[in-house]
Design a protein around this motif. Structure first.
Motif, PDB file in Angstrom:
ATOM      1  N   LEU A  10      -7.394   5.326  -6.475  1.00  0.00           N
ATOM      2  CA  LEU A  10      -6.508   5.349  -5.311  1.00  0.00           C
ATOM      3  C   LEU A  10      -6.331   6.769  -4.775  1.00  0.00           C
ATOM      4  O   LEU A  10      -6.292   6.978  -3.549  1.00  0.00           O
ATOM      5  N   VAL A  32      -8.978   0.698   0.484  1.00  0.00           N
ATOM      6  CA  VAL A  32      -8.387   0.073  -0.699  1.00  0.00           C
ATOM      7  C   VAL A  32      -8.800  -1.396  -0.763  1.00  0.00           C
ATOM      8  O   VAL A  32      -9.197  -1.914  -1.816  1.00  0.00           O
ATOM      9  N   PHE A  53       0.839  -1.200   0.000  1.00  0.00           N
ATOM     10  CA  PHE A  53       0.000   0.000   0.000  1.00  0.00           C
ATOM     11  C   PHE A  53       0.876   1.253   0.000  1.00  0.00           C
ATOM     12  O   PHE A  53       0.688   2.160  -0.818  1.00  0.00           O
TER      13      PHE A  53
END
Length: 407
Positions: free
Chosen positions: A388, A372, A351
């Motif tokens: 994102l 996410v 991430f």
């Protein structure tokens, strides 16, 4: 001066397309892209349905946080007061209320349950419910308006206006309109009601864009603003709806209308390709090679005469400059070779790696990381760069999509 506005219905009519679908996070991204394009309004869905409620709350929160710019968010309800009353607590300020008006549907859909008088009673009660509940604008949809006779269509429109409606949506529900006819009907109805008549055209004869443009010109002929319904990439039920980009380009380049003149929306087409390619990816519908503006062949040349002319000056064989449509997306997840992604089963290291690689400042890491995972699980596809970025920037608002699922 009358203005042209675009009201996109991808999140309502578009998601009803058979053999396809879009997650609630995907619908959120549609609103994100419409805001970036500068479209006036998004019909975001069905606020009277229980499974839309968390999504609607998230959109209202995103709008209040500034994530959606000046985009108006509107809900579609049936033209009955009960739908509106269920929707009002969610906080939307704009509504379109729909009911069938043609004799064909009165006979073959309502089967005697409603007649013309009852249709007007139902519709006006719904409009008054929306207004009394604080709605800032209300549009009334004449479903199958193209098969509704002039007399009843005018009666319906005037009753809607008296009840507090701002616009009447003329729905070419079965896609049988023609450009000359729809322009004449719009000019006549807009003049008689002194209010905008909104286009909603289906593409069953391949004329949804032409009919939308012509109907809007009928509004302008009558001195009224025009509101045009569109869908990204022309998706929609059966053969689809009027394509958003095609309709904008038709006004910009086919009728000499520019943003400062008759187009009332502050359009930024540099987002057009990113939106179109994202929508193709999210809906799982490949773009035709010849898709207006965004298909792979939209600016491609091969034949000798065309290639020679385009090499000398692209204007020899191109109506407008492709650069105005912005770049094609080149997303992190589409990289070839060794790549680390982030998603449903990813960890914190992946991430952070992806967010750092995108140069994204994460507002709240733990919540964004959870989102996410949840959004990837919802969409079933690798998340795009724009997705994102939105998660990283507005995690608290997007958490409303998942009540009880985030820490």
């Amino acid at each position: 001066m009358p203005r042209i506005h675009f009201l996109d219905v991808t999140n309502r009519d578009g998601v009803q397309t058979a053999r396809t679908g879009l997650s609630k996070f995907g619908k959120t991204m549609v609103n994100f892209y419409l805001a970036r394009l500068g479209v006036a309004q998004s019909e975001i869905g069905f606020p009277f349905l229980f499974h839309e409620a968390p999504y609607v709350r998230a959109q209202v929160a995103l709008a209040e946080a500034g994530a959606l710019g000046e985009l108006r968010l509107s809900g579609w309800c049936r033209g009955v007061a009960q739908d509106v009353e269920k929707a009002l607590p969610l906080g939307l300020k704009h509504y379109n209320l729909s009911i069938s008006t043609s004799d064909y549907m009165i006979q073959n859909k309502f089967k005697g349950r409603l007649d013309r008088a009852a249709i007007i009673r139902e519709m006006t009660a719904a409009v008054r419910a929306a207004r009394s509940g604080g709605a800032e604008t209300v549009g009334v949809n004449a479903e199958d308006g193209s098969r509704t006779d002039d007399g009843f269509l005018l009666e319906f429109a005037l009753a809607a206006k008296e009840a507090g409606a701002d616009r009447v949506r003329y729905c070419d529900t079965i896609g049988g309109e023609t450009p000359d006819h729809i322009r004449e009907r719009f000019a006549k109805l807009a003049a008689a009601t002194a209010m905008p008549i909104e286009t909603h055209c289906h593409n069953d004869l391949g004329m949804a864009v032409a009919n939308s443009v012509s109907g809007a010109l009928g509004d302008l002929d009558a001195g009224q603003d025009a509101w045009i319904n569109t869908c990204v990439n022309g998706i929609g039920e059966r053969a689809g709806n009027a394509d958003l980009l095609s309709t904008i380009l038709a006004f910009r380049h086919g009728f000499g209308l520019e943003g400062g003149a008759e187009i009332g929306d502050a359009l930024d087409l540099s987002w057009a390709r990113r939106f179109a390619l994202w929508a193709s990816y999210a809906f799982g519908q490949a773009l035709p090679y010849h898709q207006v503006g965004v298909g792979v062949n939209a600016f491609a040349h091969e034949s000798g005469i065309h290639a020679d002319g385009a090499l000398k000056d692209h204007g020899n064989y191109e109506l407008f400059d492709e650069a105005t449509l912005g770049p094609f997306p080149s997303d992190w997840h589409a990289q070839r070779g060794r790549v680390v992604l982030t998603g449903e089963y990813g960890g914190k290291a992946g991430f952070r790696h992806v967010m750092d690689g995108l140069g994204v400042e994460v507002v709240e890491e733990e919540l964004a990381f959870q989102l996410v995972q949840l959004c990837n699980a919802m969409t079933g596809k690798p998340l795009t760069d724009d997705e994102l970025r939105l998660i990283a920037t507005y995690p608290h608002e997007l958490a409303l999509l998942f009540p009880g699922q985030t820490a």
